[in-house]
Design a protein around this motif. Structure first.
Motif, PDB file in Angstrom:
ATOM      1  N   ILE A  28       0.830  -1.208   0.000  1.00  0.00           N
ATOM      2  CA  ILE A  28       0.000   0.000   0.000  1.00  0.00           C
ATOM      3  C   ILE A  28       0.863   1.256   0.000  1.00  0.00           C
ATOM      4  CG2 ILE A  28      -1.581   1.356   1.449  1.00  0.00           C
ATOM      5  CD1 ILE A  28      -2.852  -1.382   2.250  1.00  0.00           C
ATOM      6  N   LEU A  53      -6.761   3.672   0.051  1.00  0.00           N
ATOM      7  CA  LEU A  53      -5.569   2.873   0.344  1.00  0.00           C
ATOM      8  C   LEU A  53      -5.338   2.799   1.856  1.00  0.00           C
ATOM      9  CD1 LEU A  53      -3.254   4.237  -2.494  1.00  0.00           C
ATOM     10  CD2 LEU A  53      -4.082   1.877  -2.284  1.00  0.00           C
ATOM     11  N   SER A  56      -7.680   0.393   3.469  1.00  0.00           N
ATOM     12  CA  SER A  56      -7.302  -1.006   3.276  1.00  0.00           C
ATOM     13  C   SER A  56      -6.307  -1.480   4.319  1.00  0.00           C
ATOM     14  CB  SER A  56      -6.709  -1.201   1.868  1.00  0.00           C
ATOM     15  OG  SER A  56      -6.538  -2.576   1.591  1.00  0.00           O
ATOM     16  N   THR A 135       2.020   5.883   5.823  1.00  0.00           N
ATOM     17  CA  THR A 135       0.628   6.013   5.380  1.00  0.00           C
ATOM     18  C   THR A 135       0.070   7.377   5.776  1.00  0.00           C
ATOM     19  OG1 THR A 135       0.307   3.624   5.619  1.00  0.00           O
ATOM     20  CG2 THR A 135      -1.678   4.989   5.486  1.00  0.00           C
TER      21      THR A 135
END
Length: 352
Positions: A28, A53, A56, A135
């Motif tokens: 990711i 994303l 997820s 992230t």
């Protein structure tokens, strides 16, 4: 003990869950890196893709809480507030007493469709942590050093950048700055006494700079502040390890909605408003300790299947080669290979 309950206690199963989370997270992060080319071309498309994303990845942790440990979350609020969930930009104020309080917050984000777009004011050190920090970077999370003289411009710029965010976002603030401990509480109350502020029994003294700045910068974007006071039934103190072992907890969350227009704009008055809020949170905690419930109607938002389906999809993709290898070992008929494999699994469980 049933088969599923037994599997939840096995180190090899925990290892496989961790493997899926880490490898999928790296995949990711790589895809997120590739989406950077979209930023100068279509910023809002970049943001929408990264929300999905991030979902997820984060939903795998929520899956552990909702489907693996089957922890239940009950909201104590009113119908008008429930009707607003997931339909507006908000600032969330959550007490920081438990190891999994953020996970309970994420569960509510997931159930109202804002998990991927959820935001937080995070320590800058987390920026360099793989999976989590990376992230968050692509999600435009605001990072700070917790030194206001150095953070002020960075925080203001980061918050203002979110003013045109295309997805409804819940911006989480831990106004206490750190998790509650008896030692930190003692020091915090000494500071409160020196400033002439009322003592808090269950919370640390809130740090007002981040809150007042967020309120000022996001005014016109954010519609309300949600105050969330969290507790666990039975006086439990849950942990991430307990969740991984499948232990079930019952979380109660008292949610109060305050329209942003009702919160003072000036920094001094907004800081006073926050201190008063924490005195009310303390009273709510005291009530919960005495009666076992918060005030308000009780709601149990239905868990959605998407977190489970997302994890199963990643597990199928990433574990299929491993299972094919295991089947190959047993299909080979070689006693040596089979014994070596069983020995490895047994040693892993013993180490766990």
């Amino acid at each position: 003990m049933g088969l599923l309950a037994y599997l939840k206690t096995q180190f090899i199963v925990h290892l496989l869950i961790g493997f899926v989370f880490v490898v999928s997270g790296l995949v990711i992060n790589f895809v997120q890196l590739c989406t950077l080319v979209l930023w100068p071309l279509n910023k809002q498309l970049y943001r929408r893709l990264n929300c999905r994303l991030a979902y997820s990845l984060w939903s795998q942790l929520v899956m552990l809480l909702e489907w693996w440990s089957c922890t239940e979350c009950t909201l104590f609020t009113d119908q008008a507030t429930m009707d607003c969930f997931g339909k507006e930009h908000v600032v969330i104020i959550l007490n920081h007493n438990f190891e999994i309080d953020f996970l309970c917050g994420w569960t509510m984000c997931e159930r109202f469709g804002v998990l991927g777009s959820s935001k937080v004011l995070a320590k800058r050190e987390l920026l360099y942590v793989p999976l989590i920090g990376w992230t968050w970077y692509f999600l435009e999370i605001v990072f700070c050093k917790r030194k206001w003289e150095e953070d002020r411009d960075t925080v203001i710029e980061g918050l203002k950048r979110l003013s045109d965010y295309p997805e409804y976002m819940w911006f989480l603030l831990y106004c206490e700055g750190t998790r509650f401990t008896e030692k930190k509480h003692r020091v915090s109350m000494e500071v409160a006494a020196s400033k002439g502020l009322p003592a808090l029994k269950y919370h640390l003294l809130p740090r007002t700079k981040g809150f007042t700045t967020a309120v000022q910068c996001l005014r016109g974007t954010v519609a309300a502040v949600y105050d969330v006071t969290l507790n666990f039934r039975g006086n439990k103190n849950p942990s991430l390890l307990g969740i991984l072992y499948g232990k079930k907890y019952e979380a109660d969350m008292c949610v109060r909605r305050f329209p942003l227009k009702d919160i003072p704009q000036e920094e001094k008055e907004a800081a006073q408003w926050l201190h008063k809020l924490y005195q009310e949170k303390d009273a709510l905690q005291e009530m919960y300790n005495q009666k076992g419930v918060f005030p308000g109607e009780q709601f149990k938002p239905t868990r959605r299947p998407w977190t489970l389906l997302n994890f199963l999809a990643w597990a199928t993709i990433l574990l299929s080669p491993l299972f094919s290898f295991v089947l190959g070992v047993f299909a080979s008929g070689s006693p040596l290979l089979i014994l070596m494999f069983l020995g490895f699994v047994g040693a892993g469980n013993e180490l766990g």
